[in-house]
Enzyme design. Structure first.
Site, PDB file in Angstrom:
ATOM      1  N   CYS A  87       0.863  -1.176   0.000  1.00 18.65           N
ATOM      2  CA  CYS A  87       0.000   0.000   0.000  1.00 18.65           C
ATOM      3  C   CYS A  87       0.903   1.231   0.000  1.00 18.65           C
ATOM      4  O   CYS A  87       1.623   1.476   0.977  1.00 18.65           O
ATOM      5  CB  CYS A  87      -0.891  -0.013   1.236  1.00 18.65           C
ATOM      6  SG  CYS A  87      -1.878   1.471   1.366  1.00 18.65           S
TER       7      CYS A  87
ATOM      8  N   CYS B 132      -4.951   5.950  -4.709  1.00 19.21           N
ATOM      9  CA  CYS B 132      -4.273   4.675  -4.428  1.00 19.21           C
ATOM     10  C   CYS B 132      -2.801   4.886  -4.787  1.00 19.21           C
ATOM     11  O   CYS B 132      -2.472   5.141  -5.956  1.00 19.21           O
ATOM     12  CB  CYS B 132      -4.896   3.562  -5.262  1.00 19.21           C
ATOM     13  SG  CYS B 132      -3.994   2.012  -5.156  1.00 19.21           S
TER      14      CYS B 132
HETATM   15  N1  LIG Z   1      -6.524  -2.395  -2.177  1.00 18.55           N
HETATM   16  C1  LIG Z   1      -5.147  -2.645  -2.467  1.00 18.55           C
HETATM   17  C2  LIG Z   1      -4.230  -2.368  -1.314  1.00 18.55           C
HETATM   18  C3  LIG Z   1      -4.194  -0.920  -0.886  1.00 18.55           C
HETATM   19  C4  LIG Z   1      -3.502  -0.013  -1.912  1.00 18.55           C
HETATM   20  C5  LIG Z   1      -3.361   1.368  -1.369  1.00 18.55           C
HETATM   21  N2  LIG Z   1      -4.522   2.115  -1.134  1.00 18.55           N
HETATM   22  C6  LIG Z   1      -2.232   2.181  -1.957  1.00 18.55           C
HETATM   23  O1  LIG Z   1      -2.161   3.374  -1.622  1.00 18.55           O
HETATM   24  O2  LIG Z   1      -1.357   1.637  -2.639  1.00 18.55           O
HETATM   25  C7  LIG Z   1      -4.956  -4.119  -2.887  1.00 18.55           C
HETATM   26  O3  LIG Z   1      -5.753  -4.987  -2.494  1.00 18.55           O
HETATM   27  O4  LIG Z   1      -3.979  -4.392  -3.609  1.00 18.55           O
END
Ligand SMILES: N[C@@H](CCC[C@H](N)C(=O)O)C(=O)O
Length: 327
Positions: A80, A231
């Site tokens: 993340c 993200c």
């Molecule tokens: N939902 C993603 C993990 C989280 C990613 C995050 N919000 C970021 O900032 O990179 C997954 O399941 O891969």
């Protein structure tokens, strides 16, 4: 009492749980239940969040601590990017160090403190790697290709082209020309994160618009969460896809500005000796400190009735900073 922190990177919100302060560690099942409970937008504390970031002692000697990422639906992610910036700040303040490594499920990653983005808007840079393109890394199937690189995939959309990059969590990226194309992100994100033959473990889906040389806007539908304000790994994967697919519009080893619905980050994509990696630079904001009983964490029973919340005041400073970007 145990202290949780409510934090965000580009308004991608998390609770940080430092397990090293607990009498007993939460089991994996308890962590999943806690994440589902506390992130709930309707009845979670402070309006919920996109996930829980867990700090543990590092298993390897060269890292200052370990980060685990639990999505809002209780699933675990390998990485993340926005979350790692907030963990970097947390460990930096705890251990009084400005540059160190953080252990994640797959790699020990370099992090470093940066100049504040504005008054009371602390910033960190984090390494995003390893980068993979092969289908086993996602995994994906039934697409008659071993890599997805700027390809039309009619089962996803008749017009858009897609690129798939794992960092090492899975990302599918499309560059769109029209604002209206962003309307396709929700339905496609839902399709590929429900039961489907193509991405059996789900995939983070990002749509991007090229705003100028080294400048992008990115919006992401996240696996295990849904729409997020930003993200970090999605914006990093999109920056690499941008340089691979539009080499005349951006540069390696240069800052790429990436705007998102929650603010803005900077990425810097590197390619040396056949290896890619990305530096992701952006805010690491702590909005609230939440005092909670350890038993309530184990029982996934955290509500506004049994916690004490204290705001840090940093969100006002962040919002002021965001206003300066939009101008
Ligand atoms: N939902 C993603 C993990 C989280 C990613 C995050 N919000 C970021 O900032 O990179 C997954 O399941 O891969």
């Amino acid at each position: 009492m145990t202290k949780l922190l409510k934090v965000h990177g580009s308004e991608n919100h998390f609770f940080i749980l430092d397990q090293t302060q607990l009498k007993n560690q939460l089991s994996d099942n308890e962590l999943s239940n806690l994440a589902r409970d506390i992130t709930n937008p309707d009845n979670g504390v402070l309006g919920g969040a996109d996930g829980v970031l867990v700090v543990n002692h590092a298993g390897s000697q060269d890292a200052l601590g370990q980060m685990r990422v639990i999505n809002a639906d209780g699933s675990e992610a390998s990485m993340c990017g926005n979350g790692l910036r907030t963990i970097a700040r947390y460990l930096s303040e705890k251990h009084h160090q400005d540059q160190f490594k953080v252990e994640t499920i797959t790699a020990n990653l370099d992090v470093s403190k940066q100049k504040d983005l504005a008054d009371h808007v602390p910033a960190f840079s984090v390494e995003i790697s390893p980068v993979k393109f092969n289908k086993e890394a996602f995994p994906f199937d039934h697409l008659e290709t071993d890599q997805i690189m700027n390809r039309k995939i009619l089962n996803f959309d008749p017009d858009l082209r897609f690129t798939a990059i794992a960092l090492p969590n899975p990302h599918l990226i499309s560059f769109v020309k029209n604002k209206n194309d962003f309307k396709k992100l929700g339905p496609l994100g839902k399709q590929l994160n429900g039961k489907n033959p193509y991405f059996p473990d789900g995939v983070n889906v990002s749509f991007a618009k090229i705003l100028g040389h080294n400048e992008l806007f990115v919006q992401t539908y996240e696996r295990g969460v849904g729409f997020t304000n930003a993200c970090g790994t999605g914006m990093s994967a999109t920056s690499l896809a941008f340089l691979l697919n539009y080499p005349n519009d951006g540069d390696y080893d240069h800052i790429i500005k990436v705007k998102n619905p929650g603010g803005m980050v900077k990425t810097n994509v590197h390619h040396q000796n056949g290896k890619y990696w990305i530096n992701l630079i952006g805010n690491a904001t702590f909005t609230d400190v939440v005092d909670v009983d350890e038993d309530d964490l184990h029982n996934a029973d955290v509500s506004k009735n049994n916690v004490k919340i204290q705001s840090t005041g940093e969100e006002n400073a962040y919002q002021k900073f965001v206003k300066t970007i939009k101008k």
